[in-house]
Design a protein around this motif. Structure first.
Motif, PDB file in Angstrom:
ATOM      1  N   ASP A 642       0.977  -1.124  -0.161  1.00  0.00           N
ATOM      2  CA  ASP A 642       0.112   0.007   0.093  1.00  0.00           C
ATOM      3  C   ASP A 642       0.962   1.162   0.025  1.00  0.00           C
ATOM      4  OD1 ASP A 642      -1.638   2.241   0.648  1.00  0.00           O
ATOM      5  OD2 ASP A 642      -3.058   1.210   2.057  1.00  0.00           O
ATOM      6  N   ASP A 645       1.074   4.068   2.957  1.00  0.00           N
ATOM      7  CA  ASP A 645       1.712   4.053   4.106  1.00  0.00           C
ATOM      8  C   ASP A 645       2.722   3.001   4.282  1.00  0.00           C
ATOM      9  OD1 ASP A 645       0.094   1.660   4.315  1.00  0.00           O
ATOM     10  OD2 ASP A 645      -1.075   2.426   5.940  1.00  0.00           O
ATOM     11  N   GLY A 646       3.191   2.402   3.050  1.00  0.00           N
ATOM     12  CA  GLY A 646       4.002   1.391   2.735  1.00  0.00           C
ATOM     13  C   GLY A 646       4.014  -0.047   3.472  1.00  0.00           C
ATOM     14  N   ARG A 647       2.744  -0.010   4.108  1.00  0.00           N
ATOM     15  CA  ARG A 647       2.450  -1.398   4.572  1.00  0.00           C
ATOM     16  C   ARG A 647       2.312  -2.289   3.485  1.00  0.00           C
ATOM     17  NH1 ARG A 647      -1.310  -2.667   9.398  1.00  0.00           N
ATOM     18  NH2 ARG A 647      -3.039  -2.578   7.792  1.00  0.00           N
ATOM     19  N   TYR A 648       2.881  -3.705   3.805  1.00  0.00           N
ATOM     20  CA  TYR A 648       3.093  -4.556   2.709  1.00  0.00           C
ATOM     21  C   TYR A 648       2.665  -6.023   3.148  1.00  0.00           C
ATOM     22  CZ  TYR A 648       6.979  -6.028   5.436  1.00  0.00           C
ATOM     23  OH  TYR A 648       7.651  -6.578   6.627  1.00  0.00           O
ATOM     24  N   THR A 684      13.249  -7.584   6.273  1.00  0.00           N
ATOM     25  CA  THR A 684      12.270  -6.462   6.661  1.00  0.00           C
ATOM     26  C   THR A 684      12.522  -5.784   8.038  1.00  0.00           C
ATOM     27  OG1 THR A 684      10.756  -8.321   7.674  1.00  0.00           O
ATOM     28  CG2 THR A 684      10.573  -7.619   5.201  1.00  0.00           C
ATOM     29  N   ARG A 685      13.215  -6.804   9.138  1.00  0.00           N
ATOM     30  CA  ARG A 685      13.250  -6.134  10.421  1.00  0.00           C
ATOM     31  C   ARG A 685      14.138  -6.555  11.443  1.00  0.00           C
ATOM     32  NH1 ARG A 685       7.710  -9.456  10.965  1.00  0.00           N
ATOM     33  NH2 ARG A 685       7.627  -8.745   9.007  1.00  0.00           N
ATOM     34  N   VAL A 689      19.089  -1.563  16.187  1.00  0.00           N
ATOM     35  CA  VAL A 689      19.061  -0.225  16.173  1.00  0.00           C
ATOM     36  C   VAL A 689      20.299   0.209  17.074  1.00  0.00           C
ATOM     37  CG1 VAL A 689      17.408   1.715  16.362  1.00  0.00           C
ATOM     38  CG2 VAL A 689      16.647  -0.375  15.488  1.00  0.00           C
ATOM     39  N   LYS A 705      12.154  -8.007  16.295  1.00  0.00           N
ATOM     40  CA  LYS A 705      10.849  -8.706  15.974  1.00  0.00           C
ATOM     41  C   LYS A 705      11.372  -9.718  14.893  1.00  0.00           C
ATOM     42  CE  LYS A 705       7.646  -6.671  18.442  1.00  0.00           C
ATOM     43  NZ  LYS A 705       6.998  -7.349  19.416  1.00  0.00           N
ATOM     44  N   ILE A 706      10.793 -10.762  15.052  1.00  0.00           N
ATOM     45  CA  ILE A 706      10.905 -11.875  14.097  1.00  0.00           C
ATOM     46  C   ILE A 706       9.746 -12.254  13.704  1.00  0.00           C
ATOM     47  CG2 ILE A 706      13.262 -12.783  15.147  1.00  0.00           C
ATOM     48  CD1 ILE A 706      11.673 -15.039  16.414  1.00  0.00           C
ATOM     49  N   PRO A 762      16.908  -2.496   7.053  1.00  0.00           N
ATOM     50  CA  PRO A 762      15.880  -3.485   6.761  1.00  0.00           C
ATOM     51  C   PRO A 762      14.800  -2.540   6.137  1.00  0.00           C
ATOM     52  CG  PRO A 762      15.765  -2.684   8.792  1.00  0.00           C
ATOM     53  CD  PRO A 762      17.128  -2.227   8.480  1.00  0.00           C
ATOM     54  N   THR A 764      11.393  -1.375   5.967  1.00  0.00           N
ATOM     55  CA  THR A 764      10.269  -1.427   6.926  1.00  0.00           C
ATOM     56  C   THR A 764       9.235  -0.611   5.988  1.00  0.00           C
ATOM     57  OG1 THR A 764      11.127   0.758   7.676  1.00  0.00           O
ATOM     58  CG2 THR A 764      11.784  -0.994   8.764  1.00  0.00           C
ATOM     59  N   PRO A 765       7.854  -0.746   6.539  1.00  0.00           N
ATOM     60  CA  PRO A 765       6.889   0.250   5.730  1.00  0.00           C
ATOM     61  C   PRO A 765       7.233   1.810   5.752  1.00  0.00           C
ATOM     62  CG  PRO A 765       6.041  -1.485   7.648  1.00  0.00           C
ATOM     63  CD  PRO A 765       7.421  -1.620   7.641  1.00  0.00           C
ATOM     64  N   GLU A 766       7.931   2.112   6.858  1.00  0.00           N
ATOM     65  CA  GLU A 766       8.249   3.495   6.757  1.00  0.00           C
ATOM     66  C   GLU A 766       9.452   4.110   5.718  1.00  0.00           C
ATOM     67  OE1 GLU A 766      10.393   5.173  10.322  1.00  0.00           O
ATOM     68  OE2 GLU A 766      10.140   7.091   9.862  1.00  0.00           O
ATOM     69  N   TRP A 769       7.216   3.774   2.344  1.00  0.00           N
ATOM     70  CA  TRP A 769       6.541   4.989   2.369  1.00  0.00           C
ATOM     71  C   TRP A 769       7.558   6.160   1.943  1.00  0.00           C
ATOM     72  CZ3 TRP A 769       7.405   9.125   6.046  1.00  0.00           C
ATOM     73  CH2 TRP A 769       6.467  10.293   5.762  1.00  0.00           C
TER      74      TRP A 769
END
Lengths: 783, 277
Positions: A642, A645-648, A684-685, A689, A705-706, A762, A764-766, A769
């Motif tokens: 999408d 907002d980068g959601r996938y 992706t994650r 950080v 997160k895994i 990674p 990420t959706p951000e 986006w």
């Protein structure tokens, strides 16, 4: 009873499965010994500092504490290839989470309380944040004493810098090829370090018995490696060390090499030899013990207009963190495999392992190949975009085949897999030809990506395996190897090989599921996707040895030459008169004549294997034969994004791999699916950080997160079988490979979705986006 | 492992709990009310926030039920999120509670723990904020009920030793049209980058937000923009611009992304609530 059906290519139920699903397997973490003491660690709260003071007085005074130890107590440097790491920090800490002090106490609770009472004064030093920064001549030297470190000859540290190893590849004339090129592309790629997140945190229980024997129970992929390294670095005769390795709750490379064992031993020795249990918390397992290396890389490709790649210039900077560990060899493997599975005649590559102030790095499933693959696959997409070529066709045009030479100029032989077939099948599985980018609605895009990968075991030239076979009264077999069960199902695979050789049911083969180094035969390490291949070869050789002995014994009562005999289906019989024979029960423990006379005795088969034709690589040019057998494959993925907002969602992941021969389809599929799932997380994650002082912010699973159940796509696994002539029943390694192409394929699909070439992980959706927003202004398209 | 001793007190009534807390406090100890325990236990494991005395509220019947009487729905503080989800009488609350953590953790987390605990987002409070909810608290000075408008600012304004007894909303608003969205960094079981609860009350649309901030926020002056003129996008922009608080930026996401999620959510909420009315 003879078994008509072959044991090879059957999904025999894994032998450790029922206990695992019932929670009955005892991992090393579950072991509690009588009189066992517990250790706890104080770890560094800063990433780079001089240790000004450590006050252990209050901790030592706590009731139930047997000892409190700091770096001064253990003046050793331990390392897998390069001896750079003290068991507890000496003078300096080099990463956030480094062990600074250890407490041994009656129980875990007291040890933890005592750790709280230790206070450390730090004088913080400037931090090195990335490999590229580490190479700057103004960067602080993380190991000023590097010149004094002991290392193996294959590792080439550069004292006076932060470079712990450099592999140079010089093949052909890349400069000339670039001058003659129709097009060139260049990309820079990067991602931060991460962690394996194995289910079982690392644990070691060490004791020093009264006779001086050092016994260590440890969650390890490398019991013999632990023994050898401890002997070398701590000056203990190898025969005085016994390593016991039971089933491991997930390895992924993180339990290869040497982990908690030296410190556990030193602590036990310091408190009179009682068993001491040193167990990581989840947080320590993530940052104190080593994880996956980060990477910064630069790739330039030269090509003709038709897409034929003529040259590559490659730089890989592996972020090894504060210590070198396996990262030096990861960089080496990535160097000699640097082009990925493509036929590129001219290559210049420098692959470096570089110290930074990050948690240190070790082997991670793929062993440098994920990193190189991501860099190369992204670069191929840049080239496809530049040339306006279909990414699948561009890859097909450049695929490596038998007769082509690797970056180290090793010519691939007839055992080389059929990568083009893998690529076509992976592309077909995601219906590449139906459209690689489909607009679902105003803001939802479905996009696909493909990648090719290769990986050979990154192993010493003398990598070995061995096996013994003995028999029980029912003629069933006991197979003992040095292979460790790390979740891959190795004992089932080995049992199938043995059963096939004897023409019996797999249930008749008992593979001993614990490695004890003083009674299990030597085996290099359960890593590098080589165990079924090598331990498998050793088991087959042990069976052959046992069969020869069986024939020798049976020849007398059957009154025929040994060479007329055959062993199959639980009998030894005359080949051309099969009705004349003996059940193995009457032979394997010795044959007894009707009058009571006996001959033979218990049969013990011995088998061994050592890698064939391997060489080191030239330090200046990287030329040589470092790869035993290359497993080739391709992956294809489909994602839905999408763009608002980068959601996938990852919809489909396909992997087609040429494995030579599938021994156990379900287990093979499980390995590949697991690898692909891990690849989704990696892409992706699963990345650390850091704050501005390079302290890890997400050292716990609520922040790191895994991929969980419910997030998985549809997995499609497809095997191609081009025989590996020297593999057991033509099989080659497949354990790691499924992860290798995932970041490249996913990044390709995501790039296509948002219309911008994504260069870092990674994803990420951000990130999607923000790139999609940039793209909507620039109106670029990604083929 | 939790490497220190705690005194565990199981209270059978609110009075007993308050008294136990006071007693411990008077003895110079650090007491804490224990409900689901998910946060206290994980923090204790990491040696953060070490209370000396845990006063367990979960056995107090008065805190364990959802009741509706005299036009008010009351949710006891020790009702678990799973129970709230399954109760279903307050649909917006069921959705907000169901977005927190995962099912097995929601079996332990209580609504009081979510609202009064250490974690900042307190998403279970959002439905009460938009529905003009109230809170009943008990403490050394007795029991009091106040509106959340009075009693809540980033967190419940409890005095030392006070505990949350229940949260309540007017029954009249339970069936009002509502809207909910939650967004995370990537994995669904994670802290929110944005949680938005919206309610179409007779007087106009209301919205409460968490995730974009490290606390739940309902800003009544800003809500005027929701009910004004202009396109949904313009109203969303005006609403977000009217929020006086700085949007959060942390390791999960930057403020820019959170703001984008917030803007879109507000716009979608306006569109969908209008479509439904």
């Amino acid at each position: 009873m003879p078994v008509s059906m072959s044991q090879i290519g059957r999904s025999v139920r894994r032998k450790d499965g029922p206990d695992k699903v019932r929670g009955r397997v005892r991992y090393t973490d579950d072991i509690r010994l009588p009189g066992m003491l517990h250790a706890a660690l104080l770890t560094s709260a800063v990433a780079h500092a001089r240790i000004r003071s450590i006050d252990i007085e209050a901790a030592a005074a706590l009731s139930g504490v047997h000892g409190v130890f700091t770096g001064d107590h253990f003046p050793f440097r331990v390392g897998l290839y390069l001896g750079d790491k003290p068991p507890l920090a000496q003078e300096k800490v080099r990463y956030y989470g480094e062990p600074v002090a250890a407490v041994v106490a009656d129980d875990e609770r007291t040890a933890l309380e005592a750790v709280r009472l230790i206070s450390v004064g730090y004088d913080e030093l400037p931090v090195v944040r990335s490999p590229r920064e580490a190479l700057d001549h103004t960067a602080p030297l993380i190991h000023p004493g590097m010149a004094d470190y002991v290392h193996i000859p294959a590792i080439l540290p550069e004292p006076g810098s932060n470079v712990s190893h450099r592999t140079r590849i010089r093949k052909g004339d890349a400069e000339a090829a670039f001058r003659a090129a129709d097009v060139t592309v260049e990309g820079e790629f990067e991602f931060p370090p991460g962690d394996h997140v194995a289910m079982e945190p690392r644990v070691a229980i060490a004791e020093v018995r009264s006779d001086g024997q050092v016994v260590i129970r440890t969650s390890t992929q490398s019991p013999y490696g632990v023994r050898a390294i401890m002997s070398r670095c701590l000056d203990i005769p190898a025969g005085r060390i016994t390593i016991i390795a039971g089933p491991v709750g997930g390895g992924f490379g993180g339990k290869a090499g040497i982990q908690l064992e030296p410190l556990a031993y030193l602590l036990s020795r310091s408190v009179g030899g009682q068993p001491v249990r040193l167990a990581n918390t989840r947080e320590q397992d993530m940052v104190t013990s080593p994880g996956a290396p980060g990477l910064q890389s630069r790739v330039r490709l030269a090509a003709r207009k038709d897409g034929t790649i003529t040259a590559a210039q490659i730089e890989f900077l592996f972020d090894s963190g504060g210590y070198a560990d396996y990262a030096v060899n990861v960089a080496r493997a990535a160097g000699y495999a640097c082009t990925g599975p493509y036929n590129i005649p001219n290559v210049t590559a420098d692959s470096l392992s570089v110290y930074t102030n990050h948690p240190f790095a070790t082997a991670y499933r793929g062993f440098g190949h994920i990193e190189l693959s991501y860099s190369i696959e992204r670069s191929l997409d840049l080239l496809a975009e530049e040339l306006q070529l279909d990414p699948v066709e561009l890859r097909a045009r450049n695929i490596i085949r038998a007769g082509h030479a690797t970056p180290s100029s090793d010519v691939l032989d007839e055992n080389t897999g059929d990568l083009e077939r893998c690529l076509r099948r992976a592309a077909a599985a995601i219906e590449w030809d139906a459209g690689s980018r489909v607009q679902v609605d105003a803001h939802t895009v479905r996009a696909k990506g493909v990648s090719c990968y290769w990986k050979a075991p990154a192993i010493p030239t003398f990598t070995d395996a061995a096996a013994t076979v003995s028999f029980n009264e029912d003629a069933s077999l006991n197979v003992v190897t040095g292979a460790v069960e790390i979740g891959q199902g190795i004992f089932t695979g080995l049992a199938q090989l043995a059963a096939e050789r004897l023409g019996i049911d797999t249930g008749q083969v008992h593979v001993v599921d614990e490695v004890i180094t003083d009674r299990s035969p030597h085996d290099w390490t359960t890593a590098a996707s080589r165990t079924l291949f090598m331990a498998g070869r050793a088991v087959l050789s042990a069976i052959d040895d046992a069969v020869a002995q069986i024939k020798r014994v049976a020849a007398a009562p059957l009154r025929c030459p040994e060479e007329d005999l055959e062993v199959h289906g639980g009998r030894v019989f005359i080949r051309d008169v099969p009705s004349q024979g003996l059940p193995l029960e009457e032979v394997v423990l010795g044959y007894v004549y009707p009058n009571g006379n006996a001959i033979g005795g218990p049969i013990i088969g011995r088998g061994r294997y050592i890698a064939r034709h391997l060489t080191g690589i030239d330090p200046d040019t990287g030329q040589g034969r470092p790869g035993l057998e290359w497993t080739l494959g391709a992956e294809g993925v489909e994602v839905e994004v999408d763009v608002r907002d980068g959601r996938y969602r990852v919809l489909r992941c396909a992997c087609a791999m040429d494995v030579g021969k599938v021994i156990n389809p379900e287990l093979a599929r499980g390995q590949v699916v697991g690898a692909m799932a891990m690849g989704i997380g990696y892409t992706t994650r699963e990345a650390f950080v850091f704050d501005s002082r390079e302290r890890v912010l997400n050292e716990r699973l609520r922040d790191f997160k895994i991929v969980r159940y419910g997030e998985h796509p549809r997995y499609i696994v497809d095997f191609v079988e081009t025989p590996q002539g020297d593999g057991p029943y033509d099989a080659r390694g497949l354990g790691e490979q499924g992860i290798v192409g995932m970041p490249g394929a996913l990044a390709s699909a995501f790039s296509r979705a948002v219309g911008v070439q994504l260069l870092r992980l990674p994803i990420t959706p951000e990130y999607l986006w923000s790139e999609a927003h940039k793209a909507s202004g620039a109106s670029r398209s990604v083929r | 492992m939790i490497a220190y001793d705690v005194v565990y007190v199981r209270a059978d009534s609110v009075d007993e709990a308050v008294t136990a807390w006071q007693q411990a406090h008077a003895d110079g100890l650090k007491p804490a009310y224990l409900s689901g325990g998910t946060e206290l236990l994980t923090a204790a494991r990491e040696n953060r926030n070490r209370p000396d005395v845990l006063v367990d509220l979960k056995r107090i019947g008065a805190l364990r039920s959802v009741t509706e009487s005299e036009g008010t729905l009351r949710v006891g503080a020790c009702v678990t999120l799973t129970e709230v989800v399954e109760d279903g009488r307050f649909g917006l609350l069921s959705r907000a509670a169901g977005g927190i953590a995962d099912r097995s953790v929601r079996n332990s987390i209580t609504i009081g723990g979510n609202v009064c605990g250490m974690l900042p987002y307190r998403e279970a409070l959002l439905p009460f904020l938009v529905a003009d909810g109230s809170a009943t608290v008990a403490g050394p000075d007795g029991t009091r009920s106040e509106t959340l408008e009075q009693l809540f600012s980033k967190r419940l304004l409890l005095k030392p030793g006070e505990l949350l007894v229940s949260l309540s909303v007017p029954s009249a608003l339970l069936r009002a049209a509502c809207w909910y969205r939650r967004r995370e960094r990537d994995a669904r079981v994670d802290y929110p980058l944005l949680t938005l609860c919206a309610l179409a009350a007779p007087g106009g649309r209301r919205m409460a937000v968490s995730g974009a901030f490290a606390y739940p926020l309902r800003d009544r002056p800003a809500e005027a923009a929701l009910n004004g003129n202009g396109s949904p996008g313009e109203r969303a922009a005006a609403f977000v611009a009217g929020l006086p608080n700085a949007i959060r930026s942390d390791m999960r996401a930057g403020a820019g992304y959170r703001r984008a999620l917030l803007l879109r959510a507000v716009e979608d909420a306006i569109i969908e609530l209008e479509a439904g009315s």
